[in-house]
Design a protein around this motif. Structure first.
Motif, PDB file in Angstrom:
ATOM      1  N   ASP A 192       0.812  -1.218   0.000  1.00 33.62           N
ATOM      2  CA  ASP A 192       0.000   0.000   0.000  1.00 33.62           C
ATOM      3  C   ASP A 192       0.845   1.268   0.000  1.00 33.62           C
ATOM      4  OD1 ASP A 192      -1.993   1.835   0.078  1.00 33.62           O
ATOM      5  OD2 ASP A 192      -2.796   1.257   2.026  1.00 33.62           O
ATOM      6  N   SER A 237       0.056   4.124  -0.715  1.00 33.43           N
ATOM      7  CA  SER A 237      -0.660   5.311  -0.232  1.00 33.43           C
ATOM      8  C   SER A 237      -0.452   5.542   1.257  1.00 33.43           C
ATOM      9  CB  SER A 237      -2.158   5.173  -0.515  1.00 33.43           C
ATOM     10  OG  SER A 237      -2.723   4.116   0.250  1.00 33.43           O
ATOM     11  N   SER A 238       0.031   4.538   1.976  1.00 32.97           N
ATOM     12  CA  SER A 238       0.246   4.695   3.417  1.00 32.97           C
ATOM     13  C   SER A 238       1.614   4.192   3.873  1.00 32.97           C
ATOM     14  CB  SER A 238      -0.845   3.957   4.201  1.00 32.97           C
ATOM     15  OG  SER A 238      -0.803   2.572   3.923  1.00 32.97           O
ATOM     16  N   ARG A 239       2.488   3.882   2.921  1.00 32.66           N
ATOM     17  CA  ARG A 239       3.791   3.320   3.257  1.00 32.66           C
ATOM     18  C   ARG A 239       4.823   3.772   2.221  1.00 32.66           C
ATOM     19  NH1 ARG A 239       1.031  -0.946   4.253  1.00 32.66           N
ATOM     20  NH2 ARG A 239       0.354  -0.117   6.246  1.00 32.66           N
ATOM     21  N   SER A 240       5.986   4.201   2.674  1.00 34.04           N
ATOM     22  CA  SER A 240       7.015   4.706   1.774  1.00 34.04           C
ATOM     23  C   SER A 240       8.255   3.825   1.830  1.00 34.04           C
ATOM     24  CB  SER A 240       7.390   6.149   2.161  1.00 34.04           C
ATOM     25  OG  SER A 240       8.609   6.541   1.560  1.00 34.04           O
ATOM     26  N   GLY A 242      -3.175  -0.878   9.832  1.00 31.93           N
ATOM     27  CA  GLY A 242      -4.506  -0.704   9.277  1.00 31.93           C
ATOM     28  C   GLY A 242      -5.464  -1.783   9.737  1.00 31.93           C
ATOM     29  N   HIS A 285       4.318   9.564   5.899  1.00 28.04           N
ATOM     30  CA  HIS A 285       2.907   9.289   6.197  1.00 28.04           C
ATOM     31  C   HIS A 285       2.598   9.454   7.687  1.00 28.04           C
ATOM     32  CE1 HIS A 285       2.157   7.905   2.126  1.00 28.04           C
ATOM     33  NE2 HIS A 285       3.236   7.151   2.203  1.00 28.04           N
ATOM     34  N   GLU A 323       1.252  11.784   9.440  1.00 25.21           N
ATOM     35  CA  GLU A 323      -0.079  12.282   9.790  1.00 25.21           C
ATOM     36  C   GLU A 323      -1.111  11.152   9.763  1.00 25.21           C
ATOM     37  OE1 GLU A 323      -3.324  15.661   8.308  1.00 25.21           O
ATOM     38  OE2 GLU A 323      -1.270  15.670   7.528  1.00 25.21           O
ATOM     39  N   ARG A 324      -0.995  10.304   8.788  1.00 29.76           N
ATOM     40  CA  ARG A 324      -1.918   9.163   8.687  1.00 29.76           C
ATOM     41  C   ARG A 324      -1.702   8.206   9.852  1.00 29.76           C
ATOM     42  NH1 ARG A 324      -3.673   6.280   3.128  1.00 29.76           N
ATOM     43  NH2 ARG A 324      -4.980   4.626   3.995  1.00 29.76           N
ATOM     44  N   TYR A 325      -0.440   7.942  10.202  1.00 23.93           N
ATOM     45  CA  TYR A 325      -0.152   7.047  11.318  1.00 23.93           C
ATOM     46  C   TYR A 325      -0.654   7.630  12.638  1.00 23.93           C
ATOM     47  CZ  TYR A 325       3.124   4.862   8.009  1.00 23.93           C
ATOM     48  OH  TYR A 325       3.690   4.241   6.925  1.00 23.93           O
ATOM     49  N   THR A 353      -4.285   6.834  13.952  1.00 24.56           N
ATOM     50  CA  THR A 353      -4.635   5.544  14.562  1.00 24.56           C
ATOM     51  C   THR A 353      -3.619   5.107  15.613  1.00 24.56           C
ATOM     52  OG1 THR A 353      -3.489   4.374  12.765  1.00 24.56           O
ATOM     53  CG2 THR A 353      -5.862   4.748  12.498  1.00 24.56           C
ATOM     54  N   GLU A 371      -0.096   1.474  13.026  1.00 23.59           N
ATOM     55  CA  GLU A 371       1.016   0.960  12.229  1.00 23.59           C
ATOM     56  C   GLU A 371       2.076   0.423  13.186  1.00 23.59           C
ATOM     57  OE1 GLU A 371       2.766   0.614   8.215  1.00 23.59           O
ATOM     58  OE2 GLU A 371       0.750   1.057   8.962  1.00 23.59           O
TER      59      GLU A 371
END
Length: 353
Positions: free
Chosen positions: A200, A202-205, A219, A278, A280-282, A285, A293
């Motif tokens: 993914d 979109s959520s992992r670099s 996730g 990512h 901000e996304r982490y 949650t 994550e």
């Protein structure tokens, strides 16, 4: 106040209404399905890797015979093709399409070739006698993917709430599922090399993972719990789904949630939540240990940018974040990758950032 259910049907209704009681990463596809052996499967679910989950419900203390019954049902389930499974989902959903529902639920196309290549058994009960626990422990320790979950029922006014606790860490059972195939004849001893799916984009670099030295997953518990299989010193071969293999490294630290994970920068150690692309996304949650994550620190032995990922015909792939494959295809894959990553066996203290 703790209470009890009047019937297994009530338990079934509660799980159908709220499947995340068992797992927020499974999708129900069947209910009360008759087998050719004369019994009925209470519930059937599908996981993100297209493996199946056979769920047997027992309202009260469960006798050890339920294990034999569940295995009997599983022997019938093992031979079902995509057409039969699609029919099950159509009945459950009132006309729905299994492929469309899978894509909507998990974000990926349902690979018919992967469908029902492996499965696990989950027994749901209020309590369990010691002999049943011993049998389940014995089977799971020998790579038979079977587990049990205990529930407690609480009355809150007119509402009944259900809580759960697993007999065995679900990550262990999931690892057995990932390692198995429909044909046991295709299995061979595990070669000691771990497979990691770094999915993914979109959520992992991968750029971050390569720079700061880690692999991660999250996730939902299905994606993060297998990271617990990794211990310091383990060697991991990392693949980005639909791109290819990008690196090999040695594990430095066991899995930890993003809230406690630091990365080394030119300014010294800094929280991952302040540095990663990512973050901000982490952060959204980070306080939910089910959806957070999780990170495993890795010392890279050899890597390539994702633009140069190794993706040859016949290489192993799996949607589980971590697994211990026992198919000959994995041995073939590792041998092929060694040519692309020539520093695969270099001492970890002499390579990588």
């Amino acid at each position: 106040m703790r209470t009890r259910l009047d019937s297994e049907q009530q338990l079934e209704e509660m799980i159908v209404k709220e499947p995340r009681i068992l797992s927020d990463q499974w999708m129900l596809i069947g209910r009360q399905e008759a087998t050719s052996h004369g019994g009925r499967i209470d519930l059937l679910a599908i996981a993100p890797d297209a493996s199946l989950v056979l769920i047997e419900l027992k309202r009260d203390r469960t006798p050890r015979e339920v294990v034999a019954q569940a295995i009997d049902y599983a022997s019938w389930l093992a031979d079902l093709g995509a057409d039969r499974l699609a029919q099950m989902y159509e009945r459950l959903s009132g006309g729905g399409n299994l492929g469309e529902a899978f894509k909507q639920r998990f974000g990926n196309e349902l690979d018919e070739g992967a469908l029902n290549q492996s499965h696990q058994i989950v027994i749901v009960a209020a309590e369990m006698d010691p002999s049943t626990e011993r049998i389940i422990d014995y089977l799971n320790a020998r790579d038979i993917a079977i587990n049990a979950v205990f529930f407690q029922v609480f009355q809150n006014g007119t509402e009944r709430l259900l809580s759960r606790a697993w007999l065995i860490d679900p990550g262990e059972t999931q690892a057995n599922v990932a390692a198995s195939t429909r044909s046991q004849r295709e299995r061979e001893p595990w070669n000691g090399e771990f497979y990691v799916s770094f999915g993914d984009a979109s959520s992992r670099s991968w750029e971050d993972a390569e720079k700061y030295g880690y692999v991660s997953g999250g996730g939902g518990s299905w994606y993060s719990q297998t990271l617990k299989l990794l211990s310091p010193g383990d060697r991991v071969w990392v693949k980005i789904p639909r791109k290819g293999y990008v690196g090999v490294g040695r594990v430095v630290e066991s899995a930890q949630p993003v809230g406690t994970f630091d990365v080394q920068t030119v300014e010294g150690l800094r929280p991952a939540l302040e540095v990663l692309q990512h973050a901000e996304r982490y952060r959204a949650t980070a306080d939910d240990l089910e959806k957070a994550e999780y990170f495993v620190r890795v010392k890279w032995l050899d890597t390539v940018p994702d633009s140069r990922a190794i993706n040859e015909l016949g290489l192993f792939g799996n949607q589980n974040t971590v697994c211990q494959p026992t198919t000959p295809k994995w041995r073939f894959t590792v041998e092929k990758l060694k040519a692309h990553f020539p520093r695969w066996n270099a001492p970890a203290d002499t390579v990588g950032p």
